[in-house]
Write an enzyme that holds these catalytic residues in place. Structure first.
Site, PDB file in Angstrom:
ATOM      1  N   GLU A 184     -37.090  -1.832  95.820  1.00 58.45           N
ATOM      2  CA  GLU A 184     -38.313  -2.853  96.403  1.00 58.45           C
ATOM      3  C   GLU A 184     -39.470  -2.353  96.431  1.00 58.45           C
ATOM      4  OE1 GLU A 184     -34.815  -2.453  97.480  1.00 58.45           O
ATOM      5  OE2 GLU A 184     -34.076  -4.566  97.073  1.00 58.45           O
ATOM      6  N   HIS A 253     -28.430  -8.353 107.204  1.00 55.68           N
ATOM      7  CA  HIS A 253     -28.501  -9.469 106.103  1.00 55.68           C
ATOM      8  C   HIS A 253     -29.002 -10.899 106.732  1.00 55.68           C
ATOM      9  CE1 HIS A 253     -26.748  -6.457 103.886  1.00 55.68           C
ATOM     10  NE2 HIS A 253     -27.207  -6.962 102.736  1.00 55.68           N
TER      11      HIS A 253
END
Lengths: 450, 337
Positions: A184, A253
């Site tokens: 990322e 998450h």
């Protein structure tokens, strides 16, 4: 003209120092880079080098002198052909910085919506899921503009981790729909560079939780460079992906990042609820010349809404939508909380409370005018978000309403938000942690003193 | 100026790829950077330049040698030790110095400062303040060159301190995977701030860091502009032929501290003095030019004088230009859609 050698500032905070030792004497010839003296700063002992060539004509401050002010002349340098008799007495000091008051933010650049175009009609059209609407938005913009491309983990051959990019590889090929490694920080920075280089990247984060790996590139590189370059370095880029709580995936998450990104000048933050929002706002985001944080929601991907069939359906960034008219209380929400707010409004109607529901659509710029207009009518406000209340979007709205519509409030603003805990895994605890319809109903009743 | 004209294709320094004209230009550019930086250090001392100011003195041969390999459409990024790169890219010393003093005529209108300057026109994309962050960006510029098929390549400079940042390897991986046209340059000046390479890197072979990603690697003497130039030609040929990135470690040395407030106690005076007296890139090129009888004393004097004038003019401009108008506080935050 002789040159004065001034007491140097040798750190960002130094205002005075000790002239510890002279390493040259009067009559010495010096060249650039020659060490002249040792100076004790507030941090360390530093060597001071000559910049100009010449002969030391006179030493004004003897070694061992303490508290020599920065910019005080400490010696005089003679150029070729000059002698000590050329030395004048007038010391030269650098001008101190004047203190000035910051001007007020002009209306145009204040974090406010610059709304000009009328709201496009959103009635009619076809039924689509949010997932399909997002894909269509990307496909339509990619057909229009060769510079637009999509990159991210599993966006191409796998067709998207959540199938949002389904079919795009087939239509646009691997040059424009690019599977990245799981990296990322790297691919976000790469895309920022590509945007500086004239492309219009869409970066998909599999979820915004993983974008924390890349947040330096998003904020320091994408958001700030326009300002730091005096307007030269625009960064047209969309960072998109699911944000907030999915279901049973626990703390790492399940987090809403709206307030994180909304905090930063230079970013625009968009959070659609319906499929029409998703399509119209994503198209606007791709066309926008700025870095956009586009916060989707996994739970909404499969939900269906009416979407106008117009190929050029674009919604303005920075403009909220009143989803339900009402007169007793204003409920402000974004993303998945809009659906919950509408359900709460139905429940409230049954007890005689007529709620107005505002879908923010954009978090930054925030359409505070629409919220104020509603509060002027209802005199009561409830904010809803999945994220934590502390320093949250509701806190910001409450502050703005306190500043700009205080006299219109008949009750304190109520914030409905996620509980102040990391998201638990257990089903019952997860339900307790997330803001529910009942919480909104309760808050609305409370501000109506019911 | 008493500079002898070079004959086309002359090979003055043995088998050197550089012409005598180029050597003189290398000398001129290195001297410009050095004099500019010395003047910047002085203005800092006078309080006219604030905050952080990282000088390039000692490292001039690196950027001068490599920029001589660049084409017009190429792009450059580097860290915050960036003044030399800007001057080598052809940016106006006046605009650079005025940015250092925070004036409206600076490259960033006074809003970026020493570490954050840009010139799209000259292909210079910053000037980045976060160690290592420029490397994914430089990789992205390479991605854009390839995507647009514009024939350009990207020069991405970093220091030896940046080489241990994770995003460097994320970039290496993608650049190699996608054969991106990028030259990664590690300017190894032996110290990341105050920590020597030996104390920071498990292996001191920094060029070797490219090998796991199948990147072509090179190690070059960064105190010699001609060596850097020749290595640059080889690297750029590889990259422009579509063979993917190159990682070049350039061994160099900074004479000044990390930033202005660094007394550099982590190294000995003898080490610094040895580099200055035996390996100075400007002095050694001067000796080469004298040996080749390309430039004589008069010629050097003329070059020195010309450089001095440019730098003095920049310093003057940076002090007489106005500060940004207060209204600039609120501009350039977002582009009007």
């Amino acid at each position: 003209m002789t040159t004065q050698i001034l007491m140097p500032a040798l750190s960002p905070t130094m205002t005075e120092g000790k002239l510890a030792k002279w390493l040259v004497k009067e009559g010495d010839k010096v060249t650039s880079g020659k060490v002249l003296a040792e100076i004790e700063t507030d941090k360390a002992t530093m060597e001071m080098e000559a910049v100009d060539e010449g002969t030391i004509g006179k030493i004004l401050i003897p070694e061992g002198t303490e508290k020599v002010q920065v910019n005080e002349p400490i010696a005089v340098l003679l150029a070729e052909g000059e002698s000590a008799s050329d030395i004048s007495a007038a010391p030269k000091k650098a001008e101190a910085t004047k203190e000035a008051k910051a001007p007020a933010a002009p209306a145009a650049s204040a974090p406010k919506a610059a709304q000009t175009a009328p709201e496009p009609t959103e009635t009619g059209g076809k039924t689509q899921t949010v997932r399909e609407a997002l894909r269509d938005a990307m496909a339509e913009e990619m057909r229009k503009d060769e510079r637009v491309y999509l990159m991210g983990e599993e966006v191409a051959e796998y067709q998207g981790a959540y199938k949002v990019s389904q079919g795009l590889l087939d239509e646009f090929g691997s040059k424009r729909v690019i599977d990245t490694p799981i990296t990322e920080h790297g691919f976000a920075g790469l895309a920022v560079g590509a945007a500086f280089g004239g492309l219009k990247p869409i970066v998909e984060f599999m979820t915004f939780n993983f974008a924390m790996q890349a947040i330096d590139q998003i904020i320091n590189s994408a958001a700030k460079t326009l300002y730091m370059s005096g307007g030269q370095m625009g960064c047209p880029i969309v960072f998109r992906g699911p944000n907030g709580a999915a279901a049973r995936v626990a703390a790492q998450h399940s987090q809403c990042y709206a307030s994180w990104y909304a905090h930063v000048p230079g970013l625009k933050v968009v959070a659609p609820w319906s499929a029409a929002d998703a399509k119209g706002l994503l198209k606007a985001a791709i066309r926008d010349p700025n870095p956009i944080i586009f916060l989707e929601h996994e739970i909404l991907y499969g939900q269906s809404f009416q979407v106008p069939e117009n190929d050029d359906f674009v919604l303005p960034i920075g403009k909220a939508k009143i989803e339900r008219q009402g007169s007793h209380v204003t409920i402000v929400a974004f993303s998945i909380m809009v659906g919950k707010a509408l359900k709460a409004a139905e429940a409230l109607a049954e007890v005689g409370i007529d709620a107005e529901v505002i879908n923010l659509r954009s978090i930054r710029p925030l359409d505070i005018d629409t919220i104020i207009a509603s509060v002027q009518k209802t005199n009561r406000l409830v904010t809803c978000e999945e994220g934590w209340a502390f320093s949250g979007i509701g806190s910001e709205i409450a502050a703005l309403i306190m500043e700009q519509a205080f006299d219109h409030l008949d009750a304190p603003v109520a914030r409905v938000a996620g509980k102040d805990v990391p998201m638990p895994y257990a089903a019952n605890l997860e339900t307790l942690a997330l803001p529910q319809v009942a919480d909104i109903v309760e808050a609305a009743k409370a501000v109506c003193y019911r | 100026m008493a500079i002898k004209k070079a004959t086309r294709g002359a090979t003055p320094a043995g088998n050197s790829a550089a012409t005598t004209e180029q050597l003189v230009e290398f000398y001129r550019q290195m001297l410009l950077i050095r004099r500019f930086e010395e003047r910047a250090g002085q203005l800092y001392g006078m309080g006219l330049i604030g905050g952080f100011c990282h000088l390039y003195i000692g490292q001039e041969a690196v950027v001068v040698g490599l920029t001589a390999c660049a084409n017009k459409q190429d792009t450059v990024v580097t860290s915050y030790r960036d003044h030399g790169h800007m001057l080598a890219c052809g940016m106006d010393p006046k605009g650079v110095m005025a940015e250092l003093t925070g004036r409206s005529t600076g490259y960033s209108k006074g809003k970026g400062g020493s570490m954050h300057m840009f010139s799209r026109e000259k292909g210079f994309f910053g000037g980045h303040g976060i160690v290592g962050a420029q490397i994914p960006i430089g990789t992205g510029l390479a991605f854009a060159h390839k995507y647009k098929n514009d024939g350009g390549m990207s020069f991405a400079y970093m220091g030896d301190g940046a080489i241990n940042q994770g995003q460097i390897y994320e970039s290496f991986n993608m650049a190699s995977l996608w054969s991106l046209p990028v030259l990664y340059v590690v300017e190894n000046n032996k110290y990341g701030m105050g920590t020597s390479v030996e104390r920071a890197s498990a292996s001191p072979d920094l060029a070797g860091r490219g090998e796991p990603w199948k990147i072509k690697t090179m190690t070059v003497d960064g105190m010699d502009a001609v060596s850097v130039y020749e290595a640059g030609l080889e690297a750029c040929a590889h990259i422009r032929a579509g063979h993917g990135p190159v990682l070049m470690e350039v061994k160099t040395y900074r004479y000044r501290g990390h930033s202005m407030s660094d007394p550099a106690k982590y190294r000995t005076k003898e080490e610094l003095e040895k580099m200055r007296s035996e390996h100075d890139p400007i002095d050694s090129l001067r000796q080469t030019l004298i040996g080749l009888k390309v430039t004589d004393e008069e010629g050097f004097k003329a070059i020195d004088k010309g450089i001095k004038e440019i730098v003095l003019e920049a310093a003057e401009y940076s002090q007489t230009s106005p500060e940004p108008d207060p209204s600039e506080l609120w501009t350039d935050i977002v582009v009007a859609a």
